[in-house]
Design an enzyme around this catalytic site. Structure first.
Site, PDB file in Angstrom:
ATOM      1  CE  LYS A  84      -3.753   2.160   2.676  1.00  0.00           C
ATOM      2  NZ  LYS A  84      -4.612   2.025   3.871  1.00  0.00           N
ATOM      3  CB  SER A 160      -7.438   4.318   3.052  1.00  0.00           C
ATOM      4  OG  SER A 160      -6.620   3.682   4.040  1.00  0.00           O
ATOM      5  CB  SER A 184      -7.977   1.377   6.012  1.00  0.00           C
ATOM      6  OG  SER A 184      -8.527   2.655   6.173  1.00  0.00           O
TER       7      SER A 184
END
Length: 464
Positions: A84, A160, A184
């Site tokens: 990520k 996210s 997330s």
């Protein structure tokens, strides 16, 4: 073992086993995944950065030589992975989905989880998209555009860690490292039919520190519980840069995974006492509890008994967002997107007394859950109140995830079924803060064993 078109959809566990018997090589697997990314990523926009193919393949060739000599570096040697874009990765930009971050920097350091994967021979493919600084429950930014859900590209994969979820669901590498500051990892896992694990706080070190402080966790999204355990073997190791990281006890997280749930006392809360849940989601989750009963667990409806802690969660996050945004130059602050800007504006209104009051409320919630787990081994809830909304919609507050960031407990989302529209629904399993990670994984594996879930091999267009 499998055709080239199937290779991207093999699990990390299957790949490592095949490397050991020389049925597959890291090079052929990596080539197949790179080809698959080129074909499918334009449909979902899962990557903020893709490494040059020759660089990736050279890493794969090095792994192939180690496997041929019987000397793999670690449990994930040769397994393709993506990171990520909130986590530092040496040599690659970490832009955090923000126009306020400049790409022209040395980028000389790996975050702890990235360093552990690199040390153990994982093949790093690139950086997956994120909401700006992880501050939103969808993945769309001015910097990297809109990331879409493989189950229906008109829907969001959540956020996210939306890029990580889209990548894992489509087979863009079986190891996806995400972050979870309020859901997330688990919310995108729910929206895309994955296993998403938020370990107990500090099990996987987090560095550099997030603006969310101790709400922030690092963990995996994967296609199976066994893969989550395998990935933890690689990344659940302390790092001196995170002074709150837990010590490493040498355990293999795969041991005991098949232990089942017989005799466990499991509380089921359909709404945590405050959430409004879509009727279809509620039915799927209620039916899932019957699986645990059939496997020998005692499952009873019981709520921990707290009111919605969203204001506590958001207030602590907003205070951190204000500090983050104010650290930028005036010119770069103007490049911050509206969501993070609004959060920072709210945070500036929180004075010291109010902030300490929020911390007191957080501590009270933690004490309540500690007591709750004296009576209950595990807690089951929906992961989200709804299936994935459209990419132009705001996911809202319909999550069951953020309370357990406040309390630092381990929690996992596993796929429990699909709606009539063909969208995944996630089941959340929460364990006690101390020594609960293995129990959460064991229960998730018990459910998965009798309730397998099939992921799409290609992204699907809007079918609404």
């Amino acid at each position: 073992m499998s055709s080239g078109t199937d290779l991207p959809h093999l699990s990390a566990t299957e790949l490592v086993a095949a490397y050991g018997t020389r049925q597959l090589s890291p090079v052929e697997v990596t080539r197949a995944i790179l080809d698959h990314i080129l074909a499918e990523n334009p449909k979902v926009n899962a990557f903020a950065f893709l490494a040059p193919a020759d660089e990736v393949l050279e890493t794969a060739r090095q792994s192939e030589r180690r496997w041929a000599q019987g000397t793999p570096l670690g449990p994930v040697d040769g397994v393709p992975a993506a990171i990520k874009d909130l986590l530092l990765t040496r040599g690659w930009p970490t832009l955090r989905g923000s126009l306020a971050v400049h790409a022209e920097q040395p980028w000389a350091e790996d975050a702890p989880a990235v360093a552990r994967l690199r040390e153990q021979g994982a093949i790093l493919l690139g950086k997956t998209t994120t909401a700006e600084f992880g501050a939103k429950g969808a993945t769309d930014t001015q910097r990297h555009g809109v990331t879409r859900n493989p189950w229906n590209t008109a829907r969001t994969p959540g956020g996210s860690s939306g890029g990580s979820a889209a990548a894992a669901a489509l087979g863009f590498g079986p190891i996806q490292i995400g972050t979870d500051g309020g859901g997330s990892i688990r919310q995108p896992a729910s929206f895309t039919g994955l296993v998403g694990f938020k370990p107990s706080f500090g099990l996987v070190p987090g560095y550099p520190a997030s603006f969310r402080g101790s709400l922030f966790h690092v963990g995996p999204l994967a296609r199976s519980v066994a893969d989550v355990a395998l990935i933890l073997n690689g990344i659940a190791r302390p790092d001196h840069r995170d002074w709150l990281s837990q010590p490493h006890d040498g355990r293999d997280w795969r041991l005991g995974l098949e232990g089942g749930v017989t005799g466990l006392r499991i509380a089921f809360s359909p709404d945590l006492g405050y959430a409004r849940v879509n009727a279809e989601v509620a039915t799927i989750i209620a039916e899932a509890t019957d699986v645990f009963r059939s496997l020998g667990a005692t499952v009873e409806q019981a709520s921990p008994g707290f009111t919605d802690p969203f204001d506590v969660y958001y207030g602590l996050s907003a205070a951190g967002a204000a500090r983050l945004v104010d650290s930028f130059t005036p010119e770069d602050r103007d490049r911050i997107g509206p969501n993070l800007r609004a959060m920072a504006d709210a945070g500036r209104k929180i004075d010291l007394g109010a902030y300490l009051g929020l911390q007191d409320e957080r501590a009270a919630l933690g004490r309540l859950l500690e007591g709750f787990h004296h009576d209950w081994d595990l807690l089951i809830t929906p992961t989200t109140a709804n299936s994935a909304p459209g990419v132009d919609e705001t996911p809202g507050r319909g999550f069951f995830t953020y309370p357990f960031n406040l309390t630092k407990q381990p929690a996992i989302s596993i796929p429990a079924g699909t709606t009539a529209a063909g969208l995944p629904v996630g089941l959340q399993i929460v364990g006690p803060r101390l020594h609960g990670d293995s129990l959460v994984l064991r229960a998730a594996r018990a459910f998965e064993r009798v309730h397998p879930f099939t992921l799409p091999k290609t992204a699907k267009g809007d079918r609404s």
